[in-house]
Design a protein around this motif. Sequence first.
Motif, PDB file in Angstrom:
ATOM      1  N   MET A  49      31.220   6.059  39.946  1.00 46.30           N
ATOM      2  CA  MET A  49      32.177   5.289  39.145  1.00 46.30           C
ATOM      3  C   MET A  49      32.225   3.845  39.638  1.00 46.30           C
ATOM      4  SD  MET A  49      35.475   7.698  38.397  1.00 46.30           S
ATOM      5  CE  MET A  49      35.381   8.997  37.156  1.00 46.30           C
ATOM      6  N   PRO A  50      32.540   2.888  38.748  1.00 48.51           N
ATOM      7  CA  PRO A  50      32.619   1.491  39.163  1.00 48.51           C
ATOM      8  C   PRO A  50      33.818   1.258  40.078  1.00 48.51           C
ATOM      9  CG  PRO A  50      33.376   1.737  36.908  1.00 48.51           C
ATOM     10  CD  PRO A  50      32.793   3.059  37.309  1.00 48.51           C
ATOM     11  N   PRO A  51      33.808   0.141  40.841  1.00 50.18           N
ATOM     12  CA  PRO A  51      34.947  -0.155  41.722  1.00 50.18           C
ATOM     13  C   PRO A  51      36.185  -0.522  40.921  1.00 50.18           C
ATOM     14  CG  PRO A  51      33.420  -1.997  41.670  1.00 50.18           C
ATOM     15  CD  PRO A  51      32.753  -0.873  40.931  1.00 50.18           C
ATOM     16  N   LEU A  52      37.333  -0.356  41.539  1.00 46.84           N
ATOM     17  CA  LEU A  52      38.605  -0.706  40.910  1.00 46.84           C
ATOM     18  C   LEU A  52      38.980  -2.120  41.335  1.00 46.84           C
ATOM     19  CD1 LEU A  52      41.096   0.000  39.264  1.00 46.84           C
ATOM     20  CD2 LEU A  52      42.064   1.089  41.295  1.00 46.84           C
ATOM     21  N   HIS A  53      38.912  -3.057  40.397  1.00 45.88           N
ATOM     22  CA  HIS A  53      39.256  -4.439  40.683  1.00 45.88           C
ATOM     23  C   HIS A  53      40.771  -4.631  40.593  1.00 45.88           C
ATOM     24  CE1 HIS A  53      35.048  -5.538  40.687  1.00 45.88           C
ATOM     25  NE2 HIS A  53      34.898  -4.948  39.514  1.00 45.88           N
ATOM     26  N   LEU A  54      41.259  -5.708  41.182  1.00 47.47           N
ATOM     27  CA  LEU A  54      42.680  -5.997  41.133  1.00 47.47           C
ATOM     28  C   LEU A  54      43.130  -6.263  39.695  1.00 47.47           C
ATOM     29  CD1 LEU A  54      43.164  -8.281  44.275  1.00 47.47           C
ATOM     30  CD2 LEU A  54      43.463  -5.799  44.066  1.00 47.47           C
ATOM     31  N   ILE A  55      44.411  -6.052  39.445  1.00 48.19           N
ATOM     32  CA  ILE A  55      44.974  -6.181  38.103  1.00 48.19           C
ATOM     33  C   ILE A  55      44.915  -7.634  37.653  1.00 48.19           C
ATOM     34  CG2 ILE A  55      47.101  -5.926  36.753  1.00 48.19           C
ATOM     35  CD1 ILE A  55      47.832  -3.675  38.806  1.00 48.19           C
ATOM     36  N   GLU A  56      44.464  -7.840  36.422  1.00 47.51           N
ATOM     37  CA  GLU A  56      44.377  -9.180  35.840  1.00 47.51           C
ATOM     38  C   GLU A  56      45.657  -9.510  35.063  1.00 47.51           C
ATOM     39  OE1 GLU A  56      42.060 -11.420  36.218  1.00 47.51           O
ATOM     40  OE2 GLU A  56      40.732 -10.158  37.437  1.00 47.51           O
ATOM     41  N   PRO A  57      45.946 -10.809  34.882  1.00 48.13           N
ATOM     42  CA  PRO A  57      47.191 -11.195  34.198  1.00 48.13           C
ATOM     43  C   PRO A  57      47.281 -10.731  32.747  1.00 48.13           C
ATOM     44  CG  PRO A  57      46.284 -13.053  35.422  1.00 48.13           C
ATOM     45  CD  PRO A  57      45.244 -11.976  35.441  1.00 48.13           C
ATOM     46  N   ASP A  58      46.143 -10.417  32.100  1.00 49.02           N
ATOM     47  CA  ASP A  58      46.176  -9.981  30.700  1.00 49.02           C
ATOM     48  C   ASP A  58      46.215  -8.465  30.549  1.00 49.02           C
ATOM     49  OD1 ASP A  58      43.622  -9.392  31.553  1.00 49.02           O
ATOM     50  OD2 ASP A  58      42.627 -10.139  29.736  1.00 49.02           O
ATOM     51  N   THR A  59      46.527  -7.758  31.631  1.00 52.45           N
ATOM     52  CA  THR A  59      46.574  -6.295  31.615  1.00 52.45           C
ATOM     53  C   THR A  59      47.889  -5.790  31.032  1.00 52.45           C
ATOM     54  OG1 THR A  59      45.155  -6.156  33.575  1.00 52.45           O
ATOM     55  CG2 THR A  59      46.510  -4.226  33.087  1.00 52.45           C
ATOM     56  N   ALA A  60      47.810  -4.699  30.282  1.00 52.50           N
ATOM     57  CA  ALA A  60      48.978  -3.890  29.933  1.00 52.50           C
ATOM     58  C   ALA A  60      48.921  -2.679  30.847  1.00 52.50           C
ATOM     59  CB  ALA A  60      48.945  -3.475  28.469  1.00 52.50           C
ATOM     60  N   LEU A  61      49.822  -2.600  31.803  1.00 54.36           N
ATOM     61  CA  LEU A  61      49.730  -1.611  32.878  1.00 54.36           C
ATOM     62  C   LEU A  61      50.630  -0.414  32.595  1.00 54.36           C
ATOM     63  CD1 LEU A  61      48.605  -0.913  35.682  1.00 54.36           C
ATOM     64  CD2 LEU A  61      50.544  -2.174  36.670  1.00 54.36           C
ATOM     65  N   PHE A  62      50.031   0.784  32.590  1.00 57.77           N
ATOM     66  CA  PHE A  62      50.747   2.029  32.367  1.00 57.77           C
ATOM     67  C   PHE A  62      50.523   2.941  33.573  1.00 57.77           C
ATOM     68  CE2 PHE A  62      49.504   0.364  28.202  1.00 57.77           C
ATOM     69  CZ  PHE A  62      50.750   0.277  27.585  1.00 57.77           C
ATOM     70  N   LEU A  63      51.598   3.484  34.122  1.00 54.91           N
ATOM     71  CA  LEU A  63      51.520   4.247  35.364  1.00 54.91           C
ATOM     72  C   LEU A  63      52.260   5.574  35.248  1.00 54.91           C
ATOM     73  CD1 LEU A  63      52.390   1.263  37.733  1.00 54.91           C
ATOM     74  CD2 LEU A  63      50.105   2.256  37.406  1.00 54.91           C
ATOM     75  N   ASP A  64      51.568   6.654  35.585  1.00 55.16           N
ATOM     76  CA  ASP A  64      52.217   7.950  35.757  1.00 55.16           C
ATOM     77  C   ASP A  64      53.077   7.887  37.025  1.00 55.16           C
ATOM     78  OD1 ASP A  64      52.687  10.777  35.536  1.00 55.16           O
ATOM     79  OD2 ASP A  64      51.102  11.091  37.018  1.00 55.16           O
ATOM     80  N   PHE A  65      53.963   8.849  37.190  1.00 55.38           N
ATOM     81  CA  PHE A  65      54.852   8.832  38.357  1.00 55.38           C
ATOM     82  C   PHE A  65      54.433   9.863  39.408  1.00 55.38           C
ATOM     83  CE2 PHE A  65      58.751  10.068  40.638  1.00 55.38           C
ATOM     84  CZ  PHE A  65      59.071   8.840  41.196  1.00 55.38           C
ATOM     85  N   ASP A  66      54.683  11.149  39.155  1.00 54.12           N
ATOM     86  CA  ASP A  66      54.382  12.181  40.150  1.00 54.12           C
ATOM     87  C   ASP A  66      52.882  12.311  40.372  1.00 54.12           C
ATOM     88  OD1 ASP A  66      57.082  13.770  40.703  1.00 54.12           O
ATOM     89  OD2 ASP A  66      57.019  13.289  38.573  1.00 54.12           O
ATOM     90  N   GLY A  67      52.465  12.264  41.633  1.00 51.44           N
ATOM     91  CA  GLY A  67      51.046  12.391  41.961  1.00 51.44           C
ATOM     92  C   GLY A  67      50.275  11.102  41.777  1.00 51.44           C
ATOM     93  N   THR A  68      50.956  10.053  41.316  1.00 52.73           N
ATOM     94  CA  THR A  68      50.318   8.753  41.090  1.00 52.73           C
ATOM     95  C   THR A  68      51.059   7.675  41.865  1.00 52.73           C
ATOM     96  OG1 THR A  68      49.526   9.451  38.915  1.00 52.73           O
ATOM     97  CG2 THR A  68      49.628   7.075  39.331  1.00 52.73           C
ATOM     98  N   LEU A  69      52.279   7.349  41.444  1.00 48.02           N
ATOM     99  CA  LEU A  69      53.103   6.416  42.204  1.00 48.02           C
ATOM    100  C   LEU A  69      53.719   7.104  43.425  1.00 48.02           C
ATOM    101  CD1 LEU A  69      55.020   4.472  39.410  1.00 48.02           C
ATOM    102  CD2 LEU A  69      53.101   3.677  40.798  1.00 48.02           C
ATOM    103  N   ALA A  70      54.094   8.357  43.267  1.00 53.60           N
ATOM    104  CA  ALA A  70      54.733   9.106  44.351  1.00 53.60           C
ATOM    105  C   ALA A  70      53.914  10.348  44.671  1.00 53.60           C
ATOM    106  CB  ALA A  70      56.150   9.514  43.945  1.00 53.60           C
ATOM    107  N   ASP A  71      53.884  10.711  45.944  1.00 50.34           N
ATOM    108  CA  ASP A  71      53.192  11.929  46.344  1.00 50.34           C
ATOM    109  C   ASP A  71      53.909  13.150  45.788  1.00 50.34           C
ATOM    110  OD1 ASP A  71      51.058  11.079  48.502  1.00 50.34           O
ATOM    111  OD2 ASP A  71      52.856   9.898  48.901  1.00 50.34           O
ATOM    112  N   LEU A  72      53.137  14.181  45.465  1.00 41.06           N
ATOM    113  CA  LEU A  72      53.728  15.417  44.978  1.00 41.06           C
ATOM    114  C   LEU A  72      54.554  16.079  46.077  1.00 41.06           C
ATOM    115  CD1 LEU A  72      50.659  16.860  43.029  1.00 41.06           C
ATOM    116  CD2 LEU A  72      52.721  15.841  42.051  1.00 41.06           C
ATOM    117  N   ALA A  73      55.573  16.812  45.670  1.00 38.49           N
ATOM    118  CA  ALA A  73      56.456  17.515  46.601  1.00 38.49           C
ATOM    119  C   ALA A  73      56.570  18.971  46.161  1.00 38.49           C
ATOM    120  CB  ALA A  73      57.842  16.856  46.609  1.00 38.49           C
TER     121      ALA A  73
END
Length: 266
Positions: free
Chosen positions: A1-25
Amino acid sequence: MPPLHLIEPDTALFLDFDGTLADLAPRPDLVQVEPELVGTLRALHTCLDGALAIISGRPVAELDFFLQPLTLPAAGVHGAELRHDGEALFMPPEPGIAPLLPRLEALVARHPGLQLERKSVAVAIHYRQAPELEALVRATVADVLRGAVGLEGLPGKMVVEIKPAGVNKGGAIATFMRMAPFAGRRPLFAGDDVTDEAGFAVARELGGFGVLVGERATAATVRVTGPAALRCWLHRSAHALLERRAQRGDAPTSASTPSSATEGSP
């Protein structure tokens, strides 16, 4: 897979929460949010002119609790709930889950390792503490859904949900992408579960891409090892975007500045 570059100013950013922003519990209520994360999300929301939304299986009210004092644009219960940047929460009518609850509650009562989670317009059975019961949980959900109208089952990581039919994270992202400030930007969606695949597909269809958090077959085109690596990427992206704004003489207030990142690179 290609590398993950830093977020650009023209991005629309969508983020899951559990297992993505926060570790699963072991249970949904035991999830912990990294202290630096709220500041980083605040900075990203500012630097992207508001084009950041949380797309989760949790209700929006729970996302607000974990990310307080932020009230970001959000889609909860896989898109059944939708809030667009401070506007009133949209939620469909109760889909008729109540008649299904007695059998689900009886199952959980017989097996203490299971947990029943009642959401606004959905219900979930978690078996993370009893993985050997996966087949039983799936079979029970399939059975209670026979004859149900407007509902469907959705399996995920150690969980099976019953939710409004046809609702998914891809549809939520598509809805946001038709509205300002998301419209006209390149969508990027990060998630970890099979329930995020619809979001990856829509992001790609709209000229963007998905970021898988973890290891498995996926429609995402970029991968990071886990939530810690994803958070590190967010921290680094926020700092880079803030530096750009400062160089333009348009720096946000100190309240928008994220804390420094200490995790390793994704």
